[in-house]
Design a protein around this motif. Structure first.
Motif, short mmCIF file in Angstrom:
data_model
loop_
_atom_site.label_atom_id
_atom_site.label_comp_id
_atom_site.label_asym_id
_atom_site.label_seq_id
_atom_site.Cartn_x
_atom_site.Cartn_y
_atom_site.Cartn_z
N ALA A 122 36.77 -1.28 28.09
CA ALA A 122 35.85 -0.13 28.02
C ALA A 122 35.75 0.42 26.60
O ALA A 122 36.69 0.30 25.79
N ASP A 123 34.61 1.01 26.28
CA ASP A 123 34.43 1.70 25.00
C ASP A 123 35.04 3.10 25.04
O ASP A 123 35.37 3.68 24.01
N TYR A 124 35.16 3.64 26.27
CA TYR A 124 35.60 5.03 26.42
C TYR A 124 36.28 5.16 27.77
O TYR A 124 35.85 4.55 28.75
N ILE A 125 37.36 5.94 27.83
CA ILE A 125 38.03 6.21 29.10
C ILE A 125 37.90 7.70 29.38
O ILE A 125 38.27 8.55 28.56
N THR A 126 37.35 8.01 30.54
CA THR A 126 37.12 9.40 30.91
C THR A 126 38.20 9.86 31.88
O THR A 126 39.17 9.14 32.15
N ALA A 127 38.06 11.07 32.42
CA ALA A 127 39.01 11.59 33.40
C ALA A 127 38.86 10.82 34.72
O ALA A 127 37.93 10.03 34.89
N SER A 128 39.74 11.08 35.65
CA SER A 128 39.70 10.36 36.93
C SER A 128 38.57 10.88 37.84
O SER A 128 37.92 11.89 37.53
N ASN A 129 38.37 10.17 38.96
CA ASN A 129 37.34 10.58 39.92
C ASN A 129 37.69 11.90 40.59
O ASN A 129 36.81 12.57 41.16
N ASN A 130 38.97 12.29 40.55
CA ASN A 130 39.36 13.59 41.13
C ASN A 130 39.33 14.72 40.10
O ASN A 130 39.64 15.87 40.42
N GLU A 131 38.97 14.35 38.86
CA GLU A 131 38.92 15.35 37.77
C GLU A 131 37.53 15.39 37.13
O GLU A 131 37.39 15.71 35.95
N ASP A 132 36.51 15.04 37.91
CA ASP A 132 35.12 15.07 37.43
C ASP A 132 34.90 14.23 36.17
O ASP A 132 34.26 14.67 35.21
N GLY A 133 35.42 13.02 36.21
CA GLY A 133 35.27 12.12 35.06
C GLY A 133 33.82 11.82 34.71
O GLY A 133 33.47 11.71 33.53
N VAL A 134 32.96 11.70 35.72
CA VAL A 134 31.54 11.42 35.47
C VAL A 134 30.90 12.61 34.75
O VAL A 134 30.14 12.43 33.79
N LYS A 135 31.23 13.81 35.19
CA LYS A 135 30.72 15.03 34.55
C LYS A 135 31.10 15.04 33.06
O LYS A 135 30.29 15.37 32.19
N GLN A 136 32.34 14.67 32.78
CA GLN A 136 32.83 14.69 31.39
C GLN A 136 31.99 13.75 30.51
O GLN A 136 31.64 14.09 29.37
N VAL A 137 31.67 12.58 31.04
CA VAL A 137 30.86 11.60 30.28
C VAL A 137 29.47 12.15 30.01
O VAL A 137 28.96 12.07 28.87
N ILE A 138 28.85 12.73 31.04
CA ILE A 138 27.49 13.29 30.88
C ILE A 138 27.50 14.41 29.84
O ILE A 138 26.63 14.47 28.97
N GLU A 139 28.49 15.28 29.91
CA GLU A 139 28.54 16.39 28.95
C GLU A 139 28.76 15.88 27.52
O GLU A 139 28.13 16.35 26.59
N GLU A 140 29.63 14.91 27.39
CA GLU A 140 30.01 14.43 26.06
C GLU A 140 28.92 13.59 25.39
O GLU A 140 28.63 13.74 24.22
#
Length: 266
Positions: A242-260
């Motif tokens: 991966a190019d980037y590792i986000t938070a887990s699925n229980n920590e809103d990892g998808v949200k973090q990617v969208i915001e960033e």
């Protein structure tokens, strides 16, 4: 600037309670408002995936059956479809009969198995999917299917992968969506091939796409995307590419990617 995001469902978009959290839902809506196409990319059948897509308010083509079917949510028009080669399907079926393996197939978006057992019940419960029993499985093998699936112990399935690669040939794509699910599609039935198709469909370059996932069946789309993202709960081999590792699925990892990578860039 990113124009298209493809998100895996299980253990990525949804948490361990099988929910899209309000925070992640808001992030999806904010991305769409910002003019980004947000789609789902899943091993699930269309019938199962579209329920989640509709809940989130998405109204775009979604990638299902690992990439073997791309279909519009609005008018259910099929945009991209690849079927398992019939000859390979027959060989796989025969092998499973001889070695007493549990095999499932999908015909017209319905799940079929030869007999009812605990593996089938657990799988259907996991995805909230109806299933159908057809003892005369030969009838089904002759029909086009986007995906076939064997359920068994992870280590045993790992041993079988090279056997099936030799038996079925290079016209078939073999992947694991979860440790005990071994899945078989057409060689172009991958999330990477489907993402490539969708990028072209929406007129954007692959460098303008983001792919987010957690399992090995996500690796093709992470590799072709401009930004390949592994969840914090992803398997180690996916994190490594991966190019980037986000938070887990229980920590809103998808949200973090969208915001960033989407909202901050606006």
């Amino acid at each position: 600037m990113y124009k298209l995001i493809a998100i895996d469902i299980d253990d990525t978009l949804i948490n361990d309670h099988k929910e899209v959290t309000p925070a992640t839902q808001q992030a999806l809506e904010d991305a769409v408002k910002a003019g980004v196409v947000v789609t789902l990319a899943t091993g699930r059948a269309y019938a199962s995936a579209n329920k989640i897509a509709r809940q989130t308010g998405l109204n775009v083509p979604i990638i299902t059956y690992q990439g073997a079917l791309v279909k519009n949510l609005l008018d259910e028009k099929v945009l991209y479809e690849r079927y398992m080669p019939i000859d390979a399907a027959r060989k796989l079926f025969q092998y499973c009969i001889e070695h007493d393996l549990h095999l499932q197939t999908y015909i017209d978006d319905k799940l079929y198995a030869r007999e009812e057992n605990q593996k089938l019940k657990d799988y259907a419960g996991l995805n909230n999917t109806q299933y159908h029993i057809e003892p005369d499985f030969e009838k089904l093998i002759a029909q086009p299917t986007p995906k076939m699936l064997i359920i068994d112990e992870p280590a045993y399935l790992d041993e079988l992968i090279p056997v099936f690669k030799e038996l079925l040939g290079d016209g078939v794509h073999i992947t694991k969506s979860k440790p005990n699910f071994l899945e078989f599609m057409h060689k172009e039935g991958t999330k990477g091939a489907a993402l490539t198709f969708l990028a072209d469909h929406f007129g954007c370059d692959l460098s303008e796409t983001i792919a987010i996932g957690d399992s090995w069946n996500d690796h093709e789309m992470l590799e072709v995307a401009g930004l390949g993202v592994a969840m914090g709960n992803a398997i180690q081999p996916l994190k490594e590419l991966a190019d980037y590792i986000t938070a887990s699925n229980n920590e809103d990892g998808v949200k973090q990617v969208i915001e960033e990578f989407v909202l901050k860039a606006k």
